[in-house]
Write a protein that holds these residues in place. Sequence first.
Motif, PDB file in Angstrom:
ATOM      1  N   PHE A  10       2.595  54.173  18.673  1.00  0.00           N
ATOM      2  CA  PHE A  10       3.906  53.562  18.884  1.00  0.00           C
ATOM      3  C   PHE A  10       3.927  52.114  18.400  1.00  0.00           C
ATOM      4  N   LEU A  11       2.929  51.333  18.795  1.00  0.00           N
ATOM      5  CA  LEU A  11       2.914  49.918  18.409  1.00  0.00           C
ATOM      6  C   LEU A  11       2.826  49.758  16.899  1.00  0.00           C
ATOM      7  N   GLN A  12       2.084  50.625  16.254  1.00  0.00           N
ATOM      8  CA  GLN A  12       1.985  50.551  14.797  1.00  0.00           C
ATOM      9  C   GLN A  12       3.288  51.008  14.146  1.00  0.00           C
ATOM     10  N   ASP A  79       6.728  59.160  22.387  1.00  0.00           N
ATOM     11  CA  ASP A  79       7.214  59.969  21.261  1.00  0.00           C
ATOM     12  C   ASP A  79       8.699  59.698  21.020  1.00  0.00           C
ATOM     13  N   ASP A  80       9.480  59.627  22.106  1.00  0.00           N
ATOM     14  CA  ASP A  80      10.915  59.323  21.984  1.00  0.00           C
ATOM     15  C   ASP A  80      11.129  57.929  21.388  1.00  0.00           C
ATOM     16  N   LEU A  81      10.323  56.963  21.832  1.00  0.00           N
ATOM     17  CA  LEU A  81      10.445  55.600  21.289  1.00  0.00           C
ATOM     18  C   LEU A  81      10.052  55.545  19.812  1.00  0.00           C
ATOM     19  N   ILE A  82       9.069  56.339  19.433  1.00  0.00           N
ATOM     20  CA  ILE A  82       8.663  56.393  18.026  1.00  0.00           C
ATOM     21  C   ILE A  82       9.818  56.920  17.179  1.00  0.00           C
ATOM     22  N   ILE A  83      10.497  57.943  17.669  1.00  0.00           N
ATOM     23  CA  ILE A  83      11.661  58.481  16.953  1.00  0.00           C
ATOM     24  C   ILE A  83      12.748  57.409  16.854  1.00  0.00           C
ATOM     25  N   LEU A  84      13.022  56.734  17.959  1.00  0.00           N
ATOM     26  CA  LEU A  84      14.038  55.679  17.970  1.00  0.00           C
ATOM     27  C   LEU A  84      13.709  54.587  16.954  1.00  0.00           C
ATOM     28  N   HIS A  85      12.468  54.147  16.960  1.00  0.00           N
ATOM     29  CA  HIS A  85      12.070  53.045  16.082  1.00  0.00           C
ATOM     30  C   HIS A  85      11.920  53.458  14.625  1.00  0.00           C
ATOM     31  N   SER A  86      12.020  54.745  14.337  1.00  0.00           N
ATOM     32  CA  SER A  86      11.983  55.191  12.942  1.00  0.00           C
ATOM     33  C   SER A  86      13.384  55.188  12.327  1.00  0.00           C
ATOM     34  N   ASN A  87      14.397  54.856  13.113  1.00  0.00           N
ATOM     35  CA  ASN A  87      15.767  54.774  12.622  1.00  0.00           C
ATOM     36  C   ASN A  87      15.866  53.644  11.592  1.00  0.00           C
TER      37      ASN A  87
END
Length: 113
Positions: A10-12, A79-87
């Motif tokens: 996530f941090l990466q 996992d949800d935050l990773i999806i959000l931050h891939s926007n």
Amino acid sequence: MASKEKVRQFLQDSDSHAHYSSIVECALVYFIHKARNEGNTRFAADLERAKSEYHDEFARAFAITEQVYADLFSDEELDDLIILHSNPALKKARDMTVNLFHTILDQFESTSA
């Protein structure tokens, strides 16, 4: 509690440290500007020094950040935050934080002069 591997992913993927660092940078720029405008050159110089030195301290806080995220989030939430931050729009906004701040500060200066 999340796994360290998921936190690191996530941090990466979110580039959170760079974003947090840009927020610190913006705050320091604002307070340096304010101190100079108020004639407090010594405080402005102290803040300039902090601005040039905080990166090393910030980097040392990485392990602490990993632990805090691991304590506060589950792997599924990350996992949800990773999806959000891939926007793409969110990435663009975060990448532009410093530029946005400087533009706002410049416009504020021109209207308050």
